[in-house]
Design an enzyme around this catalytic site. Structure first.
Site, PDB file in Angstrom:
ATOM      1  N   SER A 124       0.823  -1.208   0.000  1.00 25.02           N
ATOM      2  CA  SER A 124       0.000   0.000   0.000  1.00 25.02           C
ATOM      3  C   SER A 124       0.857   1.257   0.000  1.00 25.02           C
ATOM      4  O   SER A 124       1.976   1.267   0.542  1.00 25.02           O
ATOM      5  CB  SER A 124      -0.852  -0.028   1.267  1.00 25.02           C
ATOM      6  OG  SER A 124      -1.409   1.229   1.514  1.00 25.02           O
ATOM      7  N   TYR A 149      -2.243  -1.017  11.008  1.00 26.86           N
ATOM      8  CA  TYR A 149      -2.446  -1.577   9.665  1.00 26.86           C
ATOM      9  C   TYR A 149      -1.273  -1.210   8.751  1.00 26.86           C
ATOM     10  O   TYR A 149      -0.657  -2.067   8.120  1.00 26.86           O
ATOM     11  CB  TYR A 149      -3.772  -1.081   9.055  1.00 26.86           C
ATOM     12  CG  TYR A 149      -3.794  -1.232   7.561  1.00 26.86           C
ATOM     13  CD1 TYR A 149      -3.957  -2.495   6.987  1.00 26.86           C
ATOM     14  CD2 TYR A 149      -3.574  -0.137   6.715  1.00 26.86           C
ATOM     15  CE1 TYR A 149      -3.915  -2.653   5.609  1.00 26.86           C
ATOM     16  CE2 TYR A 149      -3.533  -0.289   5.342  1.00 26.86           C
ATOM     17  CZ  TYR A 149      -3.703  -1.545   4.791  1.00 26.86           C
ATOM     18  OH  TYR A 149      -3.640  -1.695   3.437  1.00 26.86           O
ATOM     19  N   LYS A 153       2.005  -3.481   6.795  1.00 23.39           N
ATOM     20  CA  LYS A 153       2.468  -3.483   5.394  1.00 23.39           C
ATOM     21  C   LYS A 153       3.975  -3.206   5.345  1.00 23.39           C
ATOM     22  O   LYS A 153       4.702  -3.827   4.576  1.00 23.39           O
ATOM     23  CB  LYS A 153       1.698  -2.445   4.569  1.00 23.39           C
ATOM     24  CG  LYS A 153       0.227  -2.803   4.360  1.00 23.39           C
ATOM     25  CD  LYS A 153       0.046  -4.073   3.540  1.00 23.39           C
ATOM     26  CE  LYS A 153      -1.391  -4.533   3.471  1.00 23.39           C
ATOM     27  NZ  LYS A 153      -1.566  -5.885   2.906  1.00 23.39           N
TER      28      LYS A 153
END
Ligand code: UDP
Length: 342
Positions: A124, A149, A153
């Site tokens: 992302s 979150y 990544k």
């Protein structure tokens, strides 16, 4: 056979469609924590082919081991399966670290054990945080993650980097998505947020459909031309095509290193007000909105430098913002009229 983890989810389902269309055999593994099994039927409806499906929790090592034992023909993996709600990750950090990191490690262990040599990882643009320079390219600095979150990544890419260093026989591509939107032109699959949507486009389509009273525009005092925040909205079918190209690149040994990273965006930023105006024009539906304060953790503006993906992958986003918004709107309508009641 290509293993698509999280293949009943938003990007996974569209990518499974494109893989099947290209003649690949597809195995979907998903724990259905944020998606439904009937997506498999609709993938079959679109393509005329049914993917294999296993309900597997990849954060569970025994279940992951069993999956790889049952399917010895897996040649490559596209790993989408992950929890992805930024706000929820702040509330439940351990859930996010356990789910997103354990699943990656379980997959990597099994790749070694079963000599699976190719992995495409779903990453992302959150890894860039609030960028110092725009557009952001693949070597732009990684910023401290502003949510668990986002951190999963970053850590996942670091894990892959470390494994790539000592496992030269395994090849990795990490695809950093900007803001994926839209739906399949058939309107048979699309984004399906549970409860009140966090993301802009599903909130707009639900407001347009009359399910929400008004969109809240999070801030009109940013340092942007109209004051609202700017993102690079990339169509999900365009995004899916980049996965097929990446898989072929790996299977045909066209990669230049055993860990490559590509930005997937359009290269153009759109503000929240531009998105609303474009939606109203293309879909012929007014959107009630009210401006409220900024959302915590939001960045002001980000869009991609797509030159590396354009040149190396030979991939370019094709859909306009208006075309993507129209497919999202068609999907919202199809879903509410035909699928929701089932
Ligand atoms: N946004 C908004 N109202 C909403 C949801 C999002 O104004 O109900 C804005 C948000 O502040 C950001 C943009 O829309 O500027 C995209 O947000 P989204 O959550 O879709 O993606 P993000 O870029 O945060 O991952």
């Amino acid at each position: 056979m290509i293993l698509v983890t999280g293949g009943t989810g938003f990007i996974g389902s569209h990518t499974s469609v494109e893989l099947l269309r290209e003649g690949f055999e597809v195995l979907i593994a998903d724990n259905l924590s944020n998606s439904y099994a009937d997506v498999i039927d609709r993938i079959e409806e679109i393509t005329g082919k049914r993917p294999f499906f296993e309900r597997t929790d990849l954060s569970n090592s025994e279940e992951t081991d069993l999956l790889f034992e049952k399917y010895p023909k897996i040649e490559a993996i596209i790993h989408f399966a992950a929890s992805k709600a930024v706000g929820e990750s702040v509330e439940k950090p351990l859930l996010y670290y356990k789910n997103n990191l354990n699943s990656l490690m379980n997959i990597l262990e099994n790749m070694k054990r079963h000599s699976v040599k190719n992995l495409v990882f779903s990453s992302s643009c959150t890894v860039y945080g609030e960028p110092d320079e725009l557009p952001v390219h693949e070597r732009s600095p990684i910023k401290i993650a502003n949510s668990p979150y986002g951190n999963t990544k970053q850590i996942s890419e670091e894990i892959i980097q470390d494994v790539a260093k000592v496992s030269s026989e395994i090849n990795f591509i990490s695809l950093r998505y900007f803001n994926p939107i839209g739906a399949h032109p058939s309107a048979l699959i699309g984004e399906l947020p549970l409860g009140i949507p966090n993301n802009l486009i599903p909130y707009i389509t639900q407001t347009g459909y009359g399910l929400r009273e008004a969109l809240k525009v999070f801030g009109d005092d940013y340092n942007t031309p109209d004051g609202s925040a700017i993102r690079d909205y990339i169509d999900v079918v365009d995004l899916s095509r980049a996965h097929i190209i990446s898989i072929k690149r790996l299977l045909n040994h066209k990669n230049k290193a055993n860990f490559e990273i590509f930005n997937l965006g359009t290269g153009t930023g759109s503000s929240v007000f531009e998105v609303i105006r474009t939606f109203e024009k293309v879909c012929g539906q007014k959107i009630n909105f009210k401006v409220v304060g900024r959302r915590e953790g939001d960045i002001e503006k980000v869009w991609a430098d797509t030159r590396y993906a354009n040149e190396e992958l030979g991939w370019k986003a094709e859909k306009t913002l208006g075309q993507s918004l129209k497919t999202a709107w068609d999907w919202e309508n199809y879903y509410r009229k035909n699928l929701e009641k089932k």
